[in-house]
Design a protein around this motif. Structure first.
Motif: not given
Length: 367
Positions: A351-355
């Motif tokens: 998720f935190n690759l493209d939050p």
């Protein structure tokens, strides 16, 4: 025109994932494209690493990860004191929720050299959760903490610590298979809860704590405990038909029957049911297992008469396997968490690759 509300988000696409794919119409589950039927033939550390990183380990690496996770499956002195202060009737899932946000994510041992640095805190957290289940079982069931021999594998240490004896080969294979089946399952309630928390910029520990809370519910991970409690209430397979028909007539949900995603047989249940039969046959759990089978048979008869299909899901027979492995029903869902936490960690990083902050709208119906 009134706005349409989809309270359960059925069919609503809210994100992308490469981790697992639930194809409910054909009854298939894959992790990164690999079918679950093939994955259960591998070792748990190899599969969790595949899910998290997309890389397969060789045999030496798999053993190293297994041993490192086992070594990290201890609590710090502070964490142990926290557990010792809790009332002994606290549910294991509440214990895990209390521990996750405060767990020390610093590895006690040097991680394997090939393990990416971003994965180390999450894997340490997963190991601490594993340790907390074992230690809380010792404190609440025995009154003291059982000393586990050194040199055990990750899942082996958990079973040894609960039962106070070395698990045999069959038990290790059963726990290996069961835990692989539970590693990930797309955007289930626990995983989605963790992604919502991650979307706020909260920590990995906070995200996992929220996922633990969601998993504890009887409509999610808690269905395994609820199914066994139901079978105990029914008492015998001979009582199942009338009990189920009466329950369905009164709109009582049969825990562990049916699944939001699967329109065919849950592929995880297809693997677990025969294993549960094998483990329970000739043991004190045989009647309970036969009762569960009778419940499923009656449910299928009732729904078939209405032109519908229903099948048991993973949770329905999992409890029978756990009981045969010496795990009390109160600890079923926490064992689930010991596996699914690796999926939650994977989703947190994905998720935190493209939050993006998850913030749906609500339809105001007040004055």
């Amino acid at each position: 025109m009134a706005e349409e509300i989809n309270a359960g988000l059925e069919g609503v696409v809210v994100g992308k994932t490469e981790l697992s794919n639930v194809e409910g119409d054909i009854g298939r589950l894959t992790y990164r494209g690999e079918p679950i039927e093939a994955l259960v033939k591998r070792d748990f550390p190899a599969v969790l690493n595949w899910l998290m990183t997309g890389d397969w380990l060789d045999e030496t690496q798999c053993r190293a990860l297994d041993r490192w996770l086992a070594d990290e499956s201890e609590l710090t002195a502070i964490e142990t004191r926290v557990l010792e202060q809790l009332p002994r009737d606290t549910h294991p899932m509440a214990v895990l929720q209390a521990l996750a946000p405060i767990a020390d994510l610093t590895p006690a041992q040097q991680p394997p050299a090939w393990l990416g640095e971003q994965w180390v805190p999450g894997m340490v957290l997963a190991a601490r959760i594993n340790a907390a289940v074992r230690i809380w079982h010792n404190l609440s069931q025995r009154g003291d903490i059982f000393a586990v021999p050194a040199g055990l594998g990750f899942l082996e240490k958990l079973l040894y610590g609960i039962n106070g004896a070395a698990p045999d080969k069959a038990a290790l294979q059963a726990i290996n298979t069961t835990q692989i089946l539970q590693l990930d399952h797309s955007f289930n309630a626990g995983t989605f809860a963790g992604r919502v928390i991650a979307s706020t910029g909260a920590s990995l520990s906070a995200s996992v704590a929220g996922s633990l809370g969601a998993l504890s519910g009887p409509l999610h991970g808690g269905a395994d405990e609820a199914a066994v409690m139901m079978a105990r209430e029914i008492g015998s397979p001979e009582n199942a038909d009338s009990w189920v028909r009466d329950a369905l007539a009164n709109k009582v949900k049969i825990m562990g029957m049916g699944h939001r995603e699967y329109k065919r047989l849950d592929p995880r249940a297809a693997i677990l049911k025969p294993m549960a039969r094998q483990f329970c046959e000739g043991t004190e759990w045989q009647t309970l297992m036969e009762t569960l089978v009778a419940v499923e048979d009656t449910c299928q008869d009732v729904f078939s008469a209405k032109g519908k299909e229903i099948y048991a899901n993973l949770e329905f027979y999992k409890g029978a396997v756990y009981l045969a492995l010496g795990i009390p029903e109160r600890y079923f869902t926490s064992l689930f968490a010991c596996s699914r936490v690796f999926g939650w960690i994977s989703h947190f990083h994905e998720f935190n690759l493209d939050p993006r902050l998850i913030r749906p709208r609500a339809l105001y119906v007040g004055r």
